[in-house]
Design an enzyme around this catalytic site. Structure first.
Site, PDB file in Angstrom:
ATOM      1  N   ASP A   1      12.167   8.465  17.026  1.00  0.00           N
ATOM      2  CA  ASP A   1      12.087   6.999  17.017  1.00  0.00           C
ATOM      3  C   ASP A   1      11.449   6.425  18.277  1.00  0.00           C
ATOM      4  OD1 ASP A   1      13.398   7.151  14.581  1.00  0.00           O
ATOM      5  OD2 ASP A   1      15.375   6.898  15.484  1.00  0.00           O
TER       6      ASP A   1
ATOM      7  N   GLY B   1       8.414   5.529  18.569  1.00  0.00           N
ATOM      8  CA  GLY B   1       7.317   4.609  18.237  1.00  0.00           C
ATOM      9  C   GLY B   1       6.058   5.384  17.850  1.00  0.00           C
ATOM     10  N   LYS B   2       6.257   6.606  17.363  1.00  0.00           N
ATOM     11  CA  LYS B   2       5.110   7.460  16.983  1.00  0.00           C
ATOM     12  C   LYS B   2       4.258   6.806  15.901  1.00  0.00           C
ATOM     13  CE  LYS B   2       8.027  10.664  15.857  1.00  0.00           C
ATOM     14  NZ  LYS B   2       9.278  10.089  16.345  1.00  0.00           N
ATOM     15  N   GLY B   3       4.944   6.221  14.891  1.00  0.00           N
ATOM     16  CA  GLY B   3       4.225   5.608  13.773  1.00  0.00           C
ATOM     17  C   GLY B   3       3.273   4.542  14.267  1.00  0.00           C
ATOM     18  N   LYS B   4       3.764   3.713  15.178  1.00  0.00           N
ATOM     19  CA  LYS B   4       2.929   2.629  15.695  1.00  0.00           C
ATOM     20  C   LYS B   4       1.718   3.178  16.455  1.00  0.00           C
ATOM     21  CE  LYS B   4       2.765  -0.451  19.370  1.00  0.00           C
ATOM     22  NZ  LYS B   4       3.284  -1.375  20.353  1.00  0.00           N
TER      23      LYS B   4
ATOM     24  N   GLY C   1      11.421   8.296   9.882  1.00  0.00           N
ATOM     25  CA  GLY C   1      11.226   6.889   9.504  1.00  0.00           C
ATOM     26  C   GLY C   1      10.286   6.292  10.520  1.00  0.00           C
ATOM     27  N   HIS C   2       9.060   6.053  10.124  1.00  0.00           N
ATOM     28  CA  HIS C   2       8.044   5.560  11.058  1.00  0.00           C
ATOM     29  C   HIS C   2       7.680   4.121  10.696  1.00  0.00           C
ATOM     30  CE1 HIS C   2       6.698   9.971  11.987  1.00  0.00           C
ATOM     31  NE2 HIS C   2       7.961   9.734  12.256  1.00  0.00           N
ATOM     32  N   THR C   3       7.847   3.231  11.651  1.00  0.00           N
ATOM     33  CA  THR C   3       7.621   1.806  11.396  1.00  0.00           C
ATOM     34  C   THR C   3       6.263   1.386  11.926  1.00  0.00           C
ATOM     35  OG1 THR C   3       9.958   1.588  11.935  1.00  0.00           O
ATOM     36  CG2 THR C   3       8.730  -0.465  11.636  1.00  0.00           C
TER      37      THR C   3
ATOM     38  N   GLN D   1      10.187  13.319  14.281  1.00  0.00           N
ATOM     39  CA  GLN D   1      11.313  13.583  15.189  1.00  0.00           C
ATOM     40  C   GLN D   1      10.822  13.652  16.648  1.00  0.00           C
ATOM     41  OE1 GLN D   1      11.231  15.880  12.101  1.00  0.00           O
ATOM     42  NE2 GLN D   1      12.107  13.991  11.316  1.00  0.00           N
TER      43      GLN D   1
ATOM     44  N   THR E   1      15.466   5.050   8.873  1.00  0.00           N
ATOM     45  CA  THR E   1      15.768   5.825   7.670  1.00  0.00           C
ATOM     46  C   THR E   1      17.168   5.525   7.156  1.00  0.00           C
ATOM     47  OG1 THR E   1      14.240   7.565   8.296  1.00  0.00           O
ATOM     48  CG2 THR E   1      15.981   8.206   6.777  1.00  0.00           C
ATOM     49  N   THR E   2      18.155   5.512   8.060  1.00  0.00           N
ATOM     50  CA  THR E   2      19.546   5.370   7.614  1.00  0.00           C
ATOM     51  C   THR E   2      20.170   4.021   7.992  1.00  0.00           C
ATOM     52  OG1 THR E   2      20.296   6.393   9.664  1.00  0.00           O
ATOM     53  CG2 THR E   2      19.970   7.865   7.780  1.00  0.00           C
TER      54      THR E   2
ATOM     55  N   ASP F   1       8.809  -3.911  26.592  1.00  0.00           N
ATOM     56  CA  ASP F   1       9.364  -5.268  26.480  1.00  0.00           C
ATOM     57  C   ASP F   1      10.880  -5.254  26.297  1.00  0.00           C
ATOM     58  OD1 ASP F   1       8.318  -4.096  23.945  1.00  0.00           O
ATOM     59  OD2 ASP F   1       9.416  -5.768  23.053  1.00  0.00           O
TER      60      ASP F   1
ATOM     61  N   VAL G   1       4.151  -3.197  24.085  1.00  0.00           N
ATOM     62  CA  VAL G   1       4.906  -4.383  24.520  1.00  0.00           C
ATOM     63  C   VAL G   1       5.405  -5.195  23.327  1.00  0.00           C
ATOM     64  CG1 VAL G   1       3.846  -4.587  26.815  1.00  0.00           C
ATOM     65  CG2 VAL G   1       2.728  -5.657  24.836  1.00  0.00           C
TER      66      VAL G   1
HETATM   67  P1  GDP Z   1       9.029   6.558  15.116  1.00  0.00           P
HETATM   68  O1  GDP Z   1      10.020   7.252  14.256  1.00  0.00           O
HETATM   69  O2  GDP Z   1       8.746   7.315  16.378  1.00  0.00           O
HETATM   70  O3  GDP Z   1       7.762   6.195  14.391  1.00  0.00           O
HETATM   71  O4  GDP Z   1       9.710   5.199  15.569  1.00  0.00           O
HETATM   72  P2  GDP Z   1      10.560   4.178  14.647  1.00  0.00           P
HETATM   73  O5  GDP Z   1       9.628   3.383  13.824  1.00  0.00           O
HETATM   74  O6  GDP Z   1      11.664   4.883  13.946  1.00  0.00           O
HETATM   75  O7  GDP Z   1      11.277   3.329  15.750  1.00  0.00           O
HETATM   76  C1  GDP Z   1      10.551   2.624  16.714  1.00  0.00           C
HETATM   77  C2  GDP Z   1      10.944   1.159  16.643  1.00  0.00           C
HETATM   78  O8  GDP Z   1      10.389   0.490  17.741  1.00  0.00           O
HETATM   79  C3  GDP Z   1      10.409   0.473  15.403  1.00  0.00           C
HETATM   80  O9  GDP Z   1      11.280  -0.565  15.040  1.00  0.00           O
HETATM   81  C4  GDP Z   1       9.075  -0.098  15.888  1.00  0.00           C
HETATM   82  O10 GDP Z   1       8.637  -1.224  15.149  1.00  0.00           O
HETATM   83  C5  GDP Z   1       9.453  -0.490  17.282  1.00  0.00           C
HETATM   84  N1  GDP Z   1       8.393  -0.466  18.277  1.00  0.00           N
HETATM   85  C6  GDP Z   1       7.432   0.465  18.503  1.00  0.00           C
HETATM   86  N2  GDP Z   1       6.768   0.181  19.647  1.00  0.00           N
HETATM   87  C7  GDP Z   1       7.318  -0.956  20.121  1.00  0.00           C
HETATM   88  C8  GDP Z   1       7.104  -1.743  21.301  1.00  0.00           C
HETATM   89  O11 GDP Z   1       6.268  -1.440  22.142  1.00  0.00           O
HETATM   90  N3  GDP Z   1       7.911  -2.843  21.461  1.00  0.00           N
HETATM   91  C9  GDP Z   1       8.848  -3.207  20.532  1.00  0.00           C
HETATM   92  N4  GDP Z   1       9.556  -4.300  20.739  1.00  0.00           N
HETATM   93  N5  GDP Z   1       9.082  -2.489  19.448  1.00  0.00           N
HETATM   94  C10 GDP Z   1       8.339  -1.371  19.255  1.00  0.00           C
HETATM   95  P1  IMO Z   2      11.497  10.130  13.363  1.00  0.00           P
HETATM   96  O1  IMO Z   2      10.299  10.911  12.871  1.00  0.00           O
HETATM   97  C1  IMO Z   2      15.535  10.104  14.931  1.00  0.00           C
HETATM   98  C2  IMO Z   2      18.148  13.382  13.703  1.00  0.00           C
HETATM   99  C3  IMO Z   2      19.364  13.017  12.874  1.00  0.00           C
HETATM  100  C4  IMO Z   2      20.323  14.078  13.357  1.00  0.00           C
HETATM  101  C5  IMO Z   2      19.426  15.306  13.518  1.00  0.00           C
HETATM  102  C6  IMO Z   2      19.408  16.247  12.313  1.00  0.00           C
HETATM  103  O2  IMO Z   2      11.682   8.821  12.703  1.00  0.00           O
HETATM  104  O3  IMO Z   2      11.493  10.064  14.854  1.00  0.00           O
HETATM  105  P2  IMO Z   2      18.288  16.090   9.900  1.00  0.00           P
HETATM  106  O4  IMO Z   2      18.471  15.089   8.808  1.00  0.00           O
HETATM  107  O5  IMO Z   2      16.901  16.228  10.388  1.00  0.00           O
HETATM  108  O6  IMO Z   2      18.899  17.419   9.580  1.00  0.00           O
HETATM  109  O7  IMO Z   2      19.181  15.499  11.119  1.00  0.00           O
HETATM  110  O8  IMO Z   2      18.111  14.807  13.714  1.00  0.00           O
HETATM  111  N1  IMO Z   2      16.852  12.922  13.164  1.00  0.00           N
HETATM  112  C7  IMO Z   2      16.163  11.905  13.671  1.00  0.00           C
HETATM  113  N2  IMO Z   2      16.482  11.017  14.635  1.00  0.00           N
HETATM  114  N3  IMO Z   2      14.331  10.046  14.345  1.00  0.00           N
HETATM  115  C8  IMO Z   2      13.989  10.947  13.393  1.00  0.00           C
HETATM  116  O9  IMO Z   2      12.747  11.017  12.875  1.00  0.00           O
HETATM  117  C9  IMO Z   2      14.937  11.897  12.975  1.00  0.00           C
HETATM  118  N4  IMO Z   2      14.943  12.887  12.057  1.00  0.00           N
HETATM  119  C10 IMO Z   2      16.111  13.526  12.198  1.00  0.00           C
HETATM  120  O10 IMO Z   2      19.815  11.714  13.161  1.00  0.00           O
HETATM  121  O11 IMO Z   2      20.795  13.753  14.645  1.00  0.00           O
HETATM  122 MG    MG Z   3      11.832   6.879  13.318  1.00  0.00          MG
END
Ligand code: GDP
Ligand code: IMO
Ligand code: MG
Length: 423
Positions: A12, A14-17, A39-41, A223, A298-299, A331, A412
């Site tokens: 999480d 911010g890879k998706g972004k 879960g990539h936002t 991850q 995701t959850t 930010d 930011v």
């Molecule tokens: P990922 O799994 O690595 O793709 O990240 P997620 O999408 O699960 O979580 C990152 C969260 O941070 C999401 O809600 C994004 O929209 C948000 N995000 C990413 N970059 C930034 C940033 O620079 N600032 C803010 N405020 N939110 C961000």
């Molecule tokens: P992204 O790609 C954050 C965590 C789970 C748990 C552990 C094992 O969005 O960054 P699993 O279901 O993979 O067997 O769970 O890994 N986990 C993540 N935490 N971002 C993820 O993916 C995750 N994928 C799995 O919360 O701790």
């Molecule tokens: Mg994520």
């Protein structure tokens, strides 16, 4: 220039972004590991997209997206995701989305087995996403998994599913969990498979042809490093190699195809699920949750939040071979007077600059902090690195020094446009 985007913390970051941002100048976006635990936002043109199995490049019209052999793919989940994203106006054609015939199938009972294992672990549970990731990778490694190519041979797949359902039911019955009939599993899987069939192909020659013809490849890690099955906080990890090497084994492209590795981290640390979190901080968690931030994509679970931990980042930069850092969510710290950066762990009176392997040592790790002044102003409107306040730049420079990698991008805000390029 072919680039791996990899998470440096517990996911999480911010890879998706960052992938979405870099896709503009790429041709092919590839997922090489994980499954719909990710879960990539991405927020683009005011619309929010949440992607689990689809590579983030899917939001761009003219890009090829590949789900590689290293991914564990839940066909039912993927069809639901395709339907949802198509409902948001994004076309998903066989030309745009290719699925490796070597990717492993997450079957419905894998999700129940995931729940059963968590129930058995009680207060030692991993806190998985219950997407069947562990049991599916276990079948792969145990050589009793089912690959997309196997589904093309219905007779073989039926026999394999029937055998695995019988074994799974024995375990599920012990935990009073839902058992399955082979017929219902086959019907469910094949209904989804028919939607996916036009996308399934041998992706390896396609990727090699793209590489050899000079196309730009972008690998979307899922991850993060501390969730890696080898380098993470074992056993509180996921079941795949989430680090840069996983992008090669998960796609069939060799390490010689890779030119750079962008490591993504937040300006602070978050973690969802169980396991050690030395810099976790309740105050920071409450503050960020109060802003409506840091809930799992995701959850929906609230993520634990804490100060920036450069012990983790230093290690992550090493094992991924990071050539540039993308620091997101700067930010998130806008309002703070003083910021803490963890530079080491004290464990039994000894200072450690790298994370320990011994799981009990994590529980005794006391973070050593360095304080830096906050910038106390809104950075979300900054449109260039130069516009960042001096204290924010100083924070980023210190972060880079402590991790041994240069800053390449700064986030930011969640929008595609709120990404700054470092000089
Ligand atoms: P990922 O799994 O690595 O793709 O990240 P997620 O999408 O699960 O979580 C990152 C969260 O941070 C999401 O809600 C994004 O929209 C948000 N995000 C990413 N970059 C930034 C940033 O620079 N600032 C803010 N405020 N939110 C961000
Ligand atoms: P992204 O790609 C954050 C965590 C789970 C748990 C552990 C094992 O969005 O960054 P699993 O279901 O993979 O067997 O769970 O890994 N986990 C993540 N935490 N971002 C993820 O993916 C995750 N994928 C799995 O919360 O701790
Ligand atoms: Mg994520």
């Amino acid at each position: 220039m072919n680039t791996i985007i990899t998470g440096l913390q517990w996911g999480d970051e911010g890879k998706g972004k960052i992938v979405d941002y870099l896709t503009e100048s790429a041709d092919v976006v590839i997922r090489g590991q994980g499954g719909n635990n990710a879960g990539h936002t991405v927020i683009a043109k005011g619309v929010k997209y949440v992607l689990h199995l689809l590579p983030s490049g899917i939001l761009w019209d003219d890009k090829i997206n590949v789900i590689g052999n290293g991914v564990v793919l839940d066909p039912v989940g993927l069809v639901q995701e395709i339907t949802r994203i198509e409902g948001q106006g994004i076309a998903i054609t066989p030309e745009k989305l290719l699925i490796s015939d070597r990717s492993h199938v997450v079957l419905p009972f894998h999700k129940e087995l995931d729940a059963a294992r968590e129930a058995a672990l009680g207060d030692q549970k991993i806190g998985t996403t219950k997407r069947g990731i562990g049991p599916s990778y276990a079948d792969k490694v145990n050589r009793c998994g089912l690959r997309m190519a196997d589904l093309l041979d219905k007779e073989f797949a039926t026999a394999r599913i029937t055998a695995r359902v019988a074994e799974a039911n024995e375990i599920l019955a012990r935990y009073d969990l839902t058992t399955f009939t082979a017929e219902e599993v086959i019907t469910e899987v094949y209904t989804a498979f028919e939607r996916l069939r036009p996308h399934i192909t041998n992706t390896i020659p396609v990727l090699h042809a793209a590489w050899k013809s000079g196309k730009t490849l972008l690998f979307e890690g899922a991850q993060g490093t501390l969730l890696d099955i080898d380098f993470g906080t074992y056993p509180f990890v996921t079941s795949s190699n989430t680090t840069a090497g996983g992008s090669c084994t998960g796609s069939g492209l060799p390490p010689t195809a890779i030119d750079s590795v962008i490591g993504v981290c937040k300006a602070y640390t978050t973690r969802v699920g169980s396991g050690p979190f030395p810099t976790g901080d309740e105050g920071l968690s409450e503050y960020l949750h109060g802003l409506g931030r840091e809930f799992g994509a995701t959850t929906g679970r609230p993520r634990g939040c804490g100060w920036l931990d450069t012990v983790l980042l230093r290690f992550a930069c090493m094992v991924n071979g990071v050539t540039g850092l993308a620091v997101t969510n700067v930010d998130g710290l806008d309002a703070y007077d003083t910021l803490q950066i963890c530079t080491g762990y004290e464990i039994d009176g000894v200072l450690h600059e790298l994370p320990p392997a011994d799981r009990s040592a994590w529980d005794r790790a006391v973070p050593v902090y360095e304080s830096l002044p906050g910038w106390k102003c809104d950075t979300t409107g900054c449109t260039s690195y130069e516009q960042l306040p001096a204290q924010a730049k100083a924070y980023l420079i210190r972060l880079g020094e402590l991790c041994g990698a240069p800053i390449a991008f700064v986030g930011v805000g969640p929008d595609r446009l709120q990404t700054l390029v470092a000089p």
